[in-house]
Design a protein around this motif. Structure first.
Motif, PDB file in Angstrom:
ATOM      1  N   PHE A 179     112.981 -33.518  90.819  1.00  0.00           N
ATOM      2  CA  PHE A 179     114.101 -32.774  90.220  1.00  0.00           C
ATOM      3  C   PHE A 179     114.531 -33.436  88.908  1.00  0.00           C
ATOM      4  O   PHE A 179     115.712 -33.568  88.620  1.00  0.00           O
ATOM      5  N   SER A 180     113.562 -33.841  88.115  1.00  0.00           N
ATOM      6  CA  SER A 180     113.888 -34.563  86.877  1.00  0.00           C
ATOM      7  C   SER A 180     114.689 -33.704  85.903  1.00  0.00           C
ATOM      8  O   SER A 180     115.530 -34.211  85.157  1.00  0.00           O
ATOM      9  N   GLU A 181     114.429 -32.389  85.904  1.00  0.00           N
ATOM     10  CA  GLU A 181     115.186 -31.506  85.007  1.00  0.00           C
ATOM     11  C   GLU A 181     116.660 -31.484  85.381  1.00  0.00           C
ATOM     12  O   GLU A 181     117.535 -31.540  84.503  1.00  0.00           O
ATOM     13  N   ILE A 182     116.936 -31.431  86.688  1.00  0.00           N
ATOM     14  CA  ILE A 182     118.334 -31.432  87.134  1.00  0.00           C
ATOM     15  C   ILE A 182     118.985 -32.770  86.820  1.00  0.00           C
ATOM     16  O   ILE A 182     120.132 -32.829  86.344  1.00  0.00           O
ATOM     17  N   GLN A 183     118.267 -33.871  87.063  1.00  0.00           N
ATOM     18  CA  GLN A 183     118.836 -35.186  86.756  1.00  0.00           C
ATOM     19  C   GLN A 183     119.148 -35.308  85.268  1.00  0.00           C
ATOM     20  O   GLN A 183     120.201 -35.827  84.875  1.00  0.00           O
ATOM     21  N   ALA A 184     118.253 -34.825  84.419  1.00  0.00           N
ATOM     22  CA  ALA A 184     118.483 -34.875  82.977  1.00  0.00           C
ATOM     23  C   ALA A 184     119.706 -34.052  82.600  1.00  0.00           C
ATOM     24  O   ALA A 184     120.514 -34.473  81.757  1.00  0.00           O
ATOM     25  N   ALA A 185     119.870 -32.895  83.230  1.00  0.00           N
ATOM     26  CA  ALA A 185     121.038 -32.063  82.944  1.00  0.00           C
ATOM     27  C   ALA A 185     122.319 -32.758  83.375  1.00  0.00           C
ATOM     28  O   ALA A 185     123.341 -32.704  82.665  1.00  0.00           O
ATOM     29  N   CYS A 186     122.267 -33.429  84.526  1.00  0.00           N
ATOM     30  CA  CYS A 186     123.445 -34.171  85.002  1.00  0.00           C
ATOM     31  C   CYS A 186     123.818 -35.289  84.024  1.00  0.00           C
ATOM     32  O   CYS A 186     124.990 -35.519  83.741  1.00  0.00           O
ATOM     33  N   ARG A 187     122.813 -35.964  83.522  1.00  0.00           N
ATOM     34  CA  ARG A 187     123.068 -37.074  82.608  1.00  0.00           C
ATOM     35  C   ARG A 187     123.589 -36.603  81.259  1.00  0.00           C
ATOM     36  O   ARG A 187     124.305 -37.330  80.565  1.00  0.00           O
TER      37      ARG A 187
END
Length: 610
Positions: A416-424
């Protein structure tokens, strides 16, 4: 039966169900009791004024009447085994009040050792008049006096407790400022000379105070001492007055101890006897009241992630989980006090705590003028940032559903790297950004106000949050799953109320502007850790002083400053045998960098260097 067993034996069922029996370093939970009595700051000026004969007369009709005789027995036990000069000092204080600086230091230290306290309060008030008189009369010169203070510092260091060993100099409310300043200046010089991580010297300051205290303090900090810690009376006195509900005169006696909690010097007790992990509370909220680490149902009737239709509903559930635990920790605090009052009079502490002698009661048994409690809070910044991310990505932008984000966190963002990047990418506290800092205030005000409500319910003078750190952000982070701010499972949480490492991207001014948005009148102490490069204390020193003074002018309450380079810390990790001198602030305490466990070293290394 131990005292801990006696406390737990008195738990009502609702308390026993909510508090784990395991230590907070081992269990995965939201709230933990701490079994201790801590933070007493005694009336040492009274001791030195009375001497042992005077103290004995004052205590004659109290449960503490044996205190003076016990100290005399100790004095007698040393005679014959110490130097001739020391014998003279001991005989001089065996009965009568001390006449000289050397005698005053000796009586103070013997009493402190017997009392079991690791915090010494306003020592410039206690010892300043003796020092000034000896200097004025030529009994001591400044070099001899400095060596005596250095010797005291070494004794405090050997009485090893890096989380305590606090002493305070400076500030309003000192009867003889000129004499107190003599000791305060000597204390700063001793700290520069011995370069130890204890005692934890703290400087209170205010507009119009002797400017030399400030200058010498900045000199020491710039040399890498990490001391003194700086406390702004212009902010803290009115804040303490409101938080503790006391007069301005009493608020002038606020005294930081331990990792940064406040008590009223010899007027109040405020032991920190509970821990709450606010990020874990949010984690429980997002999993229907269940701990995902062990499957235990912690709070009943919490909606599932799919049930929240708006952010306010999620916020209300988070608040309910937090309040569920705050109530039990306040009750636990009062039970500990009740058991302590029955178990021991704490005679040496009670004898120098107002108003125990008049009441003929122990400090925790109704004698202390104010009996309060403290709740240590951790994960505050991460909880606020995570709530802000959820509000933005789920409810405002509708970019993801809440179950999608929870699924990503449960997977530790693997896949879920895309979601983690969005969270960051969502703005975070520490950048002087309106929405993120507003959420930080919301989380701060909720926990502070909820804790304060408990005092009347459980029968305490106050029950106040402290926003501190003793590397518990790292230890509790091990047991806290991935969070919506982009942090992965097991990683450290932010230190005290500072931004999460790497999330403050707008520079030091924005960082300081965010810090001052949190109301200091709602709690009993907060740690403000700051790390600056050495360049700020060379040619850039005027800029540093302008920056830090502006921070204090705009409402900054406190600063704990480390001056170090990243290169130094990395070199110390490679060759620890060469870097024993490198001191860093971890939270409310300092330590030699090479003595930190590696996870602690990495956490300090990750903090922003201004």
């Amino acid at each position: 039966m131990s005292s801990v067993e006696k406390v737990r034996g008195r738990y009502p069922q609702w308390v026993a169900e909510r508090l784990p029996s395991d230590a907070w370093t081992e269990d995965s939970g939201v709230a933990f009791p701490l079994y201790r009595m801590a933070g007493s700051c005694l009336n040492f000026p009274r001791l030195l004024q009375l001497g042992l004969d005077g103290l004995e007369a004052e205590l004659a009709d109290t449960p503490f009447k044996f205190v003076a005789d016990h100290l005399r027995d100790t004095i007698d036990s040393y005679i014959g085994s110490v130097s001739e000069e020391m014998v003279k000092t001991l005989l001089a204080i065996r009965n009568k009040p001390p006449r000289h600086f050397r005698e005053a230091i000796q009586l103070f230290w013997l009493y402190a050792l017997h009392s079991g306290t690791w915090n010494y309060g306003r020592l410039d008030v206690a010892l300043g008049s003796f020092l000034k008189a000896d200097l004025d009369k030529g009994v001591l010169n400044r070099e001899e006096a400095l060596e005596l203070v250095c010797g005291l510092w070494r004794l405090m260091h050997s009485y090893d407790n890096m989380y305590d060993n606090r002493l305070i100099v400076g500030g309003r409310g000192r009867p003889d400022e000129a004499a107190a300043d003599e000791f305060a200046l000597l204390a700063i010089e001793a700290t520069r000379k011995v370069r130890l991580n204890q005692p934890q010297l703290s400087l209170r300051f205010y507009d119009g105070q002797n400017s030399e205290l400030w200058e010498r303090a900045i000199d020491a900090i710039g040399e890498g001492c990490t001391f003194p810690m700086l406390y702004n009376d212009e902010v803290n006195i009115p804040a303490v007055q409101k938080a503790f509900g006391v007069s301005a005169d009493l608020a002038e006696q606020y005294t930081p101890y331990g990792c940064g909690e406040y008590v009223l010097n010899h007027y109040s007790e405020g032991s920190p006897n509970g821990v709450i992990n606010l990020l874990k509370a949010l984690e429980i909220t997002l999993h229907s009241g269940r701990d995902p680490n062990n499957g235990r149902q912690v709070v009943e009737d919490v909606p599932s992630a799919a049930d929240y239709q708006d952010f306010d509903a999620l916020w209300q559930s988070y608040c309910r989980v937090v309040e569920y635990h705050v109530a039990v920790l306040a009750h636990q605090q009062k039970l500990e006090y009740d058991v302590m009052a029955e178990e021991a009079p704490l005679a040496f502490i009670s004898a120098l705590t107002s108003d125990c002698v008049q009441q003929k009661k122990s400090a925790f048994g109704g004698g202390a003028r104010f009996l309060g409690g403290c709740l240590e809070t951790y994960g505050y910044t991460n909880a606020a940032d995570s709530l802000h991310v959820l509000q933005e990505l789920v409810f405002n932008q509708k970019r993801y559903t809440l179950p999608q984000l929870v699924e990503a966190m449960d997977a530790n963002y693997e896949g879920f790297s895309e979601i983690q990047a969005a969270c960051r990418q969502v703005s975070k506290y520490g950048n002087d950004e309106g929405m993120a800092d507003s959420m930080a205030r919301k989380v701060h005000e909720h926990i502070c106000n909820e804790a304060s409500k408990q005092a009347v319910k459980v029968g305490l003078s106050s029950y106040l949050v402290v926003v501190i750190n003793n590397w518990a952000n790292t230890v509790l982070g091990w047991k806290t799953c991935a969070s919506a701010d982009g942090r992965k499972s097991g990683q450290p949480m932010a230190n005290a109320n500072n931004p999460s490492p790497g999330s403050d991207l707008n520079g030091v001014t924005a960082f300081l502007n965010s810090l001052v948005k949190l109301d200091p009148s709602l709690h009993a102490g907060a740690v403000q850790n700051m790390k600056f490069s050495k360049e700020w204390f060379g040619e850039m020193r005027p800029k540093f002083e302008a920056l830090i003074k502006t921070y204090f002018l705009h409402g900054g309450a406190q600063a704990m400053i480390t001056v170090v380079s990243r290169d130094d810390m990395e070199a110390a990790m490679r060759e620890p045998e060469k870097w024993g001198h490198l001191m860093v602030r971890v939270g409310g305490f300092s330590i030699r960098f090479v003595d930190l466990p590696r996870p602690g070293q990495l956490e300090v290394l990750a903090r922003t260097l201004n």
